[in-house]
Scaffold this motif. Sequence first.
Motif, mmCIF file in Angstrom:
data_model
loop_
_atom_site.group_PDB
_atom_site.id
_atom_site.type_symbol
_atom_site.label_atom_id
_atom_site.label_comp_id
_atom_site.label_asym_id
_atom_site.label_seq_id
_atom_site.Cartn_x
_atom_site.Cartn_y
_atom_site.Cartn_z
ATOM 1 N N SER A 134 -12.419 133.213 -16.181
ATOM 2 C CA SER A 134 -12.259 133.944 -17.594
ATOM 3 C C SER A 134 -13.137 132.877 -18.296
ATOM 4 N N THR A 135 -14.206 133.889 -18.900
ATOM 5 C CA THR A 135 -15.016 132.877 -19.974
ATOM 6 C C THR A 135 -14.315 132.674 -21.237
ATOM 7 N N ASN A 136 -13.098 133.355 -21.598
ATOM 8 C CA ASN A 136 -12.508 133.165 -22.707
ATOM 9 C C ASN A 136 -11.578 131.935 -22.458
ATOM 10 N N THR A 137 -11.114 131.909 -21.149
ATOM 11 C CA THR A 137 -9.988 130.578 -20.727
ATOM 12 C C THR A 137 -11.018 129.466 -20.941
ATOM 13 N N ASP A 138 -12.198 129.614 -20.262
ATOM 14 C CA ASP A 138 -12.747 128.417 -20.398
ATOM 15 C C ASP A 138 -13.593 127.946 -21.576
ATOM 16 N N LEU A 139 -13.850 128.773 -22.608
ATOM 17 C CA LEU A 139 -14.389 128.301 -23.879
ATOM 18 C C LEU A 139 -13.245 127.976 -24.765
ATOM 19 N N VAL A 140 -12.350 128.645 -24.560
ATOM 20 C CA VAL A 140 -11.079 128.223 -25.399
ATOM 21 C C VAL A 140 -10.577 126.463 -25.052
ATOM 22 N N GLU A 141 -10.638 126.294 -23.694
ATOM 23 C CA GLU A 141 -10.428 124.985 -23.278
ATOM 24 C C GLU A 141 -11.649 124.080 -23.771
ATOM 25 N N ARG A 142 -12.721 124.569 -23.899
ATOM 26 C CA ARG A 142 -13.747 123.383 -24.131
ATOM 27 C C ARG A 142 -13.457 123.128 -25.651
ATOM 28 N N ALA A 143 -13.194 124.352 -26.464
ATOM 29 C CA ALA A 143 -13.053 124.239 -27.995
ATOM 30 C C ALA A 143 -12.016 123.316 -28.416
ATOM 31 N N VAL A 144 -10.803 123.613 -27.590
ATOM 32 C CA VAL A 144 -9.877 122.495 -27.864
ATOM 33 C C VAL A 144 -10.011 121.173 -27.279
ATOM 34 N N ALA A 145 -10.974 121.007 -26.224
ATOM 35 C CA ALA A 145 -11.302 119.428 -25.935
ATOM 36 C C ALA A 145 -12.382 119.042 -26.781
ATOM 37 N N GLY A 146 -12.853 119.833 -27.795
ATOM 38 C CA GLY A 146 -13.828 119.508 -28.635
ATOM 39 C C GLY A 146 -15.420 119.089 -28.102
ATOM 40 N N SER A 147 -15.457 119.886 -26.886
ATOM 41 C CA SER A 147 -16.769 119.856 -26.395
ATOM 42 C C SER A 147 -17.618 121.101 -26.444
ATOM 43 N N ALA A 148 -17.101 122.039 -27.180
ATOM 44 C CA ALA A 148 -18.053 123.229 -27.635
ATOM 45 C C ALA A 148 -18.053 123.247 -29.185
ATOM 46 N N GLN A 149 -18.969 123.396 -29.663
ATOM 47 C CA GLN A 149 -19.283 123.717 -31.282
ATOM 48 C C GLN A 149 -19.437 125.366 -31.535
ATOM 49 N N GLY A 194 -7.661 126.709 -31.874
ATOM 50 C CA GLY A 194 -7.345 125.590 -32.499
ATOM 51 C C GLY A 194 -8.435 124.974 -33.248
ATOM 52 N N ALA A 195 -8.195 123.984 -34.233
ATOM 53 C CA ALA A 195 -9.168 123.505 -35.065
ATOM 54 C C ALA A 195 -10.157 124.440 -35.700
ATOM 55 N N GLY A 196 -9.410 125.560 -36.103
ATOM 56 C CA GLY A 196 -10.340 126.532 -36.815
ATOM 57 C C GLY A 196 -11.040 127.358 -36.142
ATOM 58 N N GLY A 197 -11.287 127.305 -34.815
ATOM 59 C CA GLY A 197 -11.890 128.153 -33.903
ATOM 60 C C GLY A 197 -11.241 129.337 -33.595
ATOM 61 N N VAL A 198 -12.379 130.601 -33.086
ATOM 62 C CA VAL A 198 -12.031 131.699 -32.658
ATOM 63 C C VAL A 198 -12.867 131.937 -31.654
ATOM 64 N N VAL A 199 -12.361 132.208 -30.214
ATOM 65 C CA VAL A 199 -13.144 132.624 -29.116
ATOM 66 C C VAL A 199 -13.172 134.224 -28.839
ATOM 67 N N ILE A 200 -14.285 134.740 -28.792
ATOM 68 C CA ILE A 200 -14.188 136.303 -28.781
ATOM 69 C C ILE A 200 -14.981 136.620 -27.563
#
Length: 290
Positions: free
Chosen positions: A49-64, A162-168
């Motif tokens: 799932s791209t959502n799952t992957d991008l949420v994980e990256r956002a939580v880890a701080g590796s996606a802006q 997390g950290a004020g982010g939303v993955v769509i």
Amino acid sequence: MTPRDGSDAHDSRWSDLDRPPLGAAGLRRSLVRGDGLWSSVEVVPRTGSTNTDLVERAVAGSAQEGAVLIAEEQSAARGRLDRRWSAPPRSGLFFSLLVKPGEHEVPVARWGWLPLLTGVAVASALSATAGVDTALKWPNDLLVTVDGEERKAAGILAEGSGAGGVVIGVGLNVSLRADELPVPTAGSLALAGAKVLDREPLLRAVLRSFERWYLEWCAAEGDPGLSRLQEAYAAGCATLGRSVRAILPGDRELVGEAVAVDGDGRLVILSADGGREAVGAGDIVHLRPA
């Protein structure tokens, strides 16, 4: 043929010439700009799932903010209420994007407009680029007409990261044929007679449309009236003016006419006894044509 995104050339699923792979380098060149929203564009051959992957990256701080992750195939794609769905490789656009509205001083109370904003962006881009009539079903479906019937061609899922982010996440059926539809109520751009089925110009149009709507919404601090988002959503919403059944949390049902989308993005339903109720979550069933 050699895949443009560098995935294994021996994979037989790359042999469908009617469904060529996306070109990540070209997408990055056309979308990633110093003064724009998009910060990165990545295409992967397949994932759960791209959502799952991008949420994980956002939580880890590796996606802006502005990160876009696209998969040619998803094995564990999710819709609302954790519903699962699947589609043949490269038959659609399956992607997720990361936004951080808090960094633009948008109050959290207005973040619920993001799925609706995404629907407006996708619908307007497809109408202009593919020449296909689209409509929005509240809160997160995009409909096309196939053989005189409304069919769901796309779904949208927004998740906090997390950290004020939303993955769509967006899943759009592009070239699915009738024998490939997962359910009879599904549709695709091909079955709706779209003029353009090349996924790259479609994706560029959708992302540019989202960028425009999102930045205008942020500039208005998320105000759906000032940004004209509420007006645009209502104009394209096939749910308004119809008799609907709302299946609400707790297995409660509400039947009535959908009369408005309020300032919080909720669907306002007028019941037979004249009462009005604003619904913020639930499944909506269209009971009759508009």
